[in-house]
Design a protein around this motif. Structure first.
Motif: not given
Ligand SMILES: CC(C)C[C@H](N)C(=O)O
Length: 428
Positions: A337-338, A406, A324, A402-403, A321-322, A326, A399
């Motif tokens: 980063f992910r 994960m 794009y 989102h972390v 999932l992104t 930050m 975000e």
């Molecule tokens: C965990 C976030 C930094 C992810 C970022 N917002 C993305 O769309 O990939």
């Protein structure tokens, strides 16, 4: 006539459940990522209410035992309600000493999987599947999926500050204070608790700008390292994680009286994989030897119908999932980063992706973020809303969620990998 019989009580409970728990706090927060929420709920509902080898009361009780490992009263209470709704024997709710031996036997792997999954081996599976009152392999796999699902859901619940908000809401309702709007903003609002600044958590963050530069540099000079160098870099990240423990709050809250009858041996907690000491013959888990895609997925599917597919879809969405974005910037390739986050989480459980340069973890995840991720994974019960607020300051709420998503998935996959490998070894 006019009396509330059993049937009516049941009806009232159903009603209460429908009103209070839907949409519950977890779904509200996850709703920030609809694509993920859909996958999450599909699995959640299937393993609790869909076709499967385990009876419904067992499923909810297993969920309670799992949530107990992290003292997550929010999930325990929710699952208690569902247990009752399914007509579960209420005397079980008095505690672990009231449940059938068969369920009790599961407690050992509940403990291990939650805190030190590398300790599980085929003898645990064997013990469960032999003798009177034993488990079928399909039942074991169903139970393993439930346990790992609820262990990692605890990480999400505490990591997003959901439990504090739920508690506050309950107290407010009790004292008839101003009604709390269960909006996402509220769920994520700041908590007055735990104002103290913890060592290593307060360090200035490098900021999104620097992070983006580093990601760019890394992709420009994609360096190749020898296998030994890659292994060394993994070990470095692993041992640094031990030092991080010093900066972590070490105060496991005492088990609350309301849930302690569901918790056995609360002192058994996460221990750094790098410090596994006497049992250090346990080697690093190499994903190239046993991976979800090539091994775990098909084993689950074989023993527990469609669940492999459901989990696979969920892992894929969580990993890929992104938006794009930050911290307010757009058109950013955030994959490095992910990936660093995902691999760092599994590294804490001794799982190594051979083709990955763990040097990137150190470049992209600063100490305070690592400490937060480690806490949320390994000691979720110690995480407070204030910790959530302090980390990743330049990032949006969605975000941070989102972390945490994960964290949930990478942790669940790590536990599952160990458990399924043990099942496989038992079968062969
Ligand atoms: C965990 C976030 C930094 C992810 C970022 N917002 C993305 O769309 O990939």
């Amino acid at each position: 006539m006019g009396q509330i019989g059993d049937h009516d009580t049941h009806g009232l409970l159903v009603e209460a459940f429908l009103q209070n728990n839907r949409p519950d706090h977890v779904s509200q927060v996850m709703g920030l990522h609809p694509a993920y929420l859909e996958m999450f709920l599909r699995t959640h509902h299937y393993i609790l209410r869909g076709d499967g080898p385990l009876p419904f009361d067992y499923r909810h009780f297993i969920a309670i035992m799992a949530a107990g490992r992290h003292q997550c009263s929010y999930l325990i209470n929710q699952q208690k309600q569902e247990f009752v709704l399914q007509g579960g024997d209420q005397s079980w709710l008095k505690g672990l000493n009231q449940i059938p031996k068969k369920l009790r036997d599961l407690y050992e792997i509940n403990k291990i999987l939650a805190h030190r999954p590398w300790l599980i081996n085929k003898s645990h599976i064997e013990k469960l599947t032999k003798g009177a009152d034993s488990w079928s392999l399909a039942e074991v796999v169903h139970a393993i999926v439930l346990l790992t699902h609820f262990h990692s859901l605890c990480s999400f619940v505490f990591g997003c500050g959901i439990s504090e908000e739920a508690d506050r809401q309950m107290n407010a309702e009790k004292t008839k204070a101003s009604p709390v709007e269960a909006s996402n903003n509220k769920v994520l609002s700041s908590s007055p608790r735990s104002k103290q600044v913890r060592d290593g958590w307060s360090e200035a963050e490098v900021g999104v700008e620097t992070l983006m530069e580093r990601m760019k540099t890394l992709s420009e000079r994609a360096q190749e390292f020898s296998a030994e160098e890659r292994a060394k870099r993994f070990e470095r990240v692993e041992s640094q994680s031990v030092e991080l423990a010093m900066a972590l709050p070490s105060d496991t809250p005492a088990v609350q009286p309301g849930i302690q009858h569901f918790v056995d041996d609360p002192a058994f907690v996460y221990q750094d994989f790098a410090k596994r000491g006497e049992v250090s013959e346990i080697p690093t888990f190499r994903v190239q030897d046993y991976s979800w895609d090539d091994h775990g997925y098909s084993l689950v599917n074989r023993l527990y119908n469609e669940v492999g597919n459901l989990l696979d879809d969920k892992f894929k969405v969580a990993y890929n999932l992104t938006y794009y974005t930050m911290g307010g910037r757009t058109d950013v390739d955030t994959s490095r980063f992910r990936r660093a986050i995902w691999n760092y989480i599994q590294c804490m459980y001794g799982i190594r992706h051979d083709d990955y340069d763990y040097g990137e973890v150190n470049q992209l995840l600063e100490r305070s973020l690592k400490a937060f991720i480690k806490s949320a994974c390994c000691f979720p019960e110690r995480v407070t809303k204030a910790d959530y607020d302090r980390v990743l300051r330049e990032f949006k709420h969605s975000e941070k969620v989102h972390v945490m998503m994960m964290v949930l998935e990478a942790r669940m996959q790590a536990e599952l990998l160990y458990a399924l490998r043990a099942v496989m070894r038992y079968m062969t």
